[in-house]
Design a protein around this motif. Structure first.
Motif, mmCIF file in Angstrom:
data_model
loop_
_atom_site.group_PDB
_atom_site.id
_atom_site.type_symbol
_atom_site.label_atom_id
_atom_site.label_comp_id
_atom_site.label_asym_id
_atom_site.label_seq_id
_atom_site.Cartn_x
_atom_site.Cartn_y
_atom_site.Cartn_z
ATOM 1 N N UNK A 1 -19.930 13.135 -2.086
ATOM 2 C CA UNK A 1 -18.476 13.030 -1.913
ATOM 3 C C UNK A 1 -17.975 13.631 -0.599
ATOM 4 N N UNK A 2 -18.877 14.087 0.263
ATOM 5 C CA UNK A 2 -18.465 14.709 1.526
ATOM 6 C C UNK A 2 -17.610 13.770 2.367
ATOM 7 N N UNK A 3 -16.553 14.331 2.956
ATOM 8 C CA UNK A 3 -15.739 13.591 3.916
ATOM 9 C C UNK A 3 -15.738 14.371 5.223
ATOM 10 N N UNK A 4 -16.121 13.702 6.301
ATOM 11 C CA UNK A 4 -16.228 14.379 7.587
ATOM 12 C C UNK A 4 -14.882 14.922 8.055
ATOM 13 N N UNK A 5 -14.911 16.149 8.545
ATOM 14 C CA UNK A 5 -13.735 16.835 9.081
ATOM 15 C C UNK A 5 -12.647 17.024 8.021
ATOM 16 N N UNK A 6 -13.065 17.085 6.753
ATOM 17 C CA UNK A 6 -12.115 17.323 5.669
ATOM 18 C C UNK A 6 -12.662 18.366 4.700
ATOM 19 N N UNK A 7 -11.751 19.078 4.059
ATOM 20 C CA UNK A 7 -12.102 19.986 2.963
ATOM 21 C C UNK A 7 -11.498 19.415 1.695
ATOM 22 N N UNK A 8 -12.340 19.151 0.709
ATOM 23 C CA UNK A 8 -11.858 18.543 -0.534
ATOM 24 C C UNK A 8 -12.195 19.444 -1.722
ATOM 25 N N UNK A 9 -11.475 19.254 -2.799
ATOM 26 C CA UNK A 9 -11.731 19.980 -4.040
ATOM 27 C C UNK A 9 -12.206 18.971 -5.075
ATOM 28 N N UNK A 10 -13.463 19.104 -5.485
ATOM 29 C CA UNK A 10 -14.054 18.177 -6.442
ATOM 30 C C UNK A 10 -14.334 18.915 -7.746
ATOM 31 N N UNK A 11 -13.461 18.723 -8.729
ATOM 32 C CA UNK A 11 -13.615 19.349 -10.045
ATOM 33 C C UNK A 11 -13.867 20.852 -9.935
ATOM 34 N N UNK A 12 -13.066 21.496 -9.089
ATOM 35 C CA UNK A 12 -13.147 22.940 -8.941
ATOM 36 C C UNK A 12 -14.132 23.432 -7.902
ATOM 37 N N UNK A 13 -14.881 22.521 -7.264
ATOM 38 C CA UNK A 13 -15.851 22.894 -6.226
ATOM 39 C C UNK A 13 -15.274 22.545 -4.858
ATOM 40 N N UNK A 14 -15.245 23.525 -3.964
ATOM 41 C CA UNK A 14 -14.723 23.319 -2.614
ATOM 42 C C UNK A 14 -15.839 22.761 -1.735
ATOM 43 N N UNK A 15 -15.600 21.593 -1.116
ATOM 44 C CA UNK A 15 -16.610 20.948 -0.267
ATOM 45 C C UNK A 15 -16.026 20.779 1.129
ATOM 46 N N UNK A 16 -16.638 21.459 2.092
ATOM 47 C CA UNK A 16 -16.187 21.418 3.486
ATOM 48 C C UNK A 16 -17.138 20.526 4.281
ATOM 49 N N UNK A 17 -16.608 19.445 4.841
ATOM 50 C CA UNK A 17 -17.400 18.576 5.712
ATOM 51 C C UNK A 17 -17.114 18.902 7.161
ATOM 52 N N UNK A 18 -18.029 19.595 7.806
ATOM 53 C CA UNK A 18 -17.780 20.007 9.196
ATOM 54 C C UNK A 18 -19.091 20.065 9.962
ATOM 55 N N UNK A 19 -19.261 19.125 10.895
ATOM 56 C CA UNK A 19 -20.473 19.094 11.724
ATOM 57 C C UNK A 19 -20.229 19.710 13.098
ATOM 58 N N UNK A 20 -19.057 20.273 13.297
ATOM 59 C CA UNK A 20 -18.732 20.804 14.624
ATOM 60 C C UNK A 20 -18.247 22.243 14.549
ATOM 61 N N UNK A 21 -18.900 23.051 13.730
ATOM 62 C CA UNK A 21 -18.493 24.445 13.596
ATOM 63 C C UNK A 21 -18.706 25.232 14.880
ATOM 64 N N UNK A 22 -19.628 24.786 15.723
ATOM 65 C CA UNK A 22 -19.851 25.494 16.989
ATOM 66 C C UNK A 22 -18.568 25.552 17.812
#
Length: 359
Positions: free
Chosen positions: A291-312
């Motif tokens: 369910x990852x979405x690039x450059x987005x933070x989503x909440x999936x049934x109580x789980x926080x999923x951060x899609x970030x390939x550019x943390x540098x």
């Protein structure tokens, strides 16, 4: 010779060279043009560049006058004059059409993400220097989002157990994530398809979870390789078991030129504890969760999923400093001591990084 440093897009805070690194070029009598405010987000002002001998110009002038341009990401081929040389991180397998457009204009491209994973090339390896930062920031970001402590605490009000972290992929980013998580007091388990990294994982205080039957990755230059269906099945069984107990998951698994493997299914996500956090560093190529979405933070049934390939990019000063040092080391292979361009395609590093050249 004239070298130009361009300002990146609004989402990118890094710059190709910092002022103190520009001085290395100006000392070789190379004229350096810097686009107005190119380094502002990396805390390098136009005045800083001028003090080191650079000239501040508009983007149009920087593109028109340069024979060599530094830009971390691809820029529209229509903006580049014929015969120009570009150096950056261009991901040619995902930007094939852009590479072809540059080729048609006899634009020479050096993509530093294609640097071979060899001992000689280590000082030029931008992927490693930036992944190191990403692994570090991934843990700090997870600690910020996770609604509990990372370390174990013994207090008069009761005991707090340590956070359990699962790291998928023990490359440069994964190893730095292990080291950072252990410093913060988390208990760390690690999956990787390469048995050779087990010793490194254990030396950092992580527990290595082995999956039998992995394909040989010894000739893949430090990257992961495609695995058999039987291996993937066993891998997912073990990951499913570990992920139910994990409070924080950091995923880093990518295969060059291909979509990132989905290692965490929706069923696995549904079994994670509410408040758990996943930092997916493979988001730009599809992500390691379903369910990852690039450059987005989503909440999936109580789980926080951060899609970030550019943390540098969130540590722009040090990220730019390391990137610039990698770039300067590479330039030693394509510039003469007098500061003139001399392309030697018999050099394995020059040849590997050149994805388009003047006809």
């Amino acid at each position: 010779m004239i070298v130009s440093i361009l300002k990146e897009s609004s989402t990118e805070k890094r710059v190709s060279l910092l002022p103190e690194q520009v001085e290395v070029l100006t000392e070789k009598n190379i004229k350096v043009l810097v686009e107005h405010n190119a380094g502002l987000n990396a805390f390098a002002t136009d005045e800083d560049y001028v003090q080191k001998g650079a000239e501040i110009v508009s983007r149009e002038e920087a593109l028109l006058k340069a024979s060599l341009i530094f830009s971390i990401h691809p820029i529209p081929s229509g903006d580049i004059k014929e015969g120009t040389i570009l150096a950056g991180v261009f991901q040619p397998l995902f930007n094939a059409e852009w590479v072809q457009q540059c080729q048609s204009k006899s634009i020479t491209l050096f993509s530093l993400d294609a640097i071979p994973r060899t001992t000689r090339a280590q000082s030029m390896d931008v992927l490693s220097s930036q992944a190191n930062i990403a692994g570090y920031k991934a843990v700090l970001l997870a600690a910020q989002l996770y609604p509990r402590y990372f370390p174990m605490f013994m207090t008069a009000a009761g005991s707090i157990p340590p956070a359990k972290m699962l790291i998928i992929g023990a490359g440069v980013a994964g190893l730095q994530a292990i080291a950072t998580a252990r410093r913060l007091g988390a208990v760390v388990e690690v999956f990787d398809t390469r048995p050779a990294v087990k010793e490194e994982v254990m030396s950092l205080g992580g527990k290595f979870v082995e999956v039998d039957g992995a394909a040989d990755a010894s000739k893949a230059g430090g990257y992961a390789v495609e695995q058999t269906e039987e291996y993937k099945r066993r891998q997912q069984e073990l990951i499913a078991n570990s992920i139910q107990k994990a409070d924080v998951v950091i995923t880093t698994a990518q295969i060059p030129g291909k979509k990132a493997p989905v290692l965490i299914t929706e069923d696995m996500l549904d079994k994670m504890r509410t408040g758990s956090v996943i930092i997916d560093l493979a988001a730009a190529t599809g992500g390691n969760t379903a369910v990852t979405k690039n450059e987005e933070t989503i909440l999936h049934k109580g789980v926080i999923i951060v899609g970030n390939s550019n943390l540098a990019s969130t540590m722009p000063f040090d990220a730019s400093k390391l990137y610039g040092k990698n770039l300067l080391n590479f330039l030693q292979l394509v510039l003469t001591p007098e500061g003139e361009i001399a392309l030697n395609f018999e050099d394995d590093i020059v040849n590997a990084t050149c994805i388009s050249k003047k006809q």
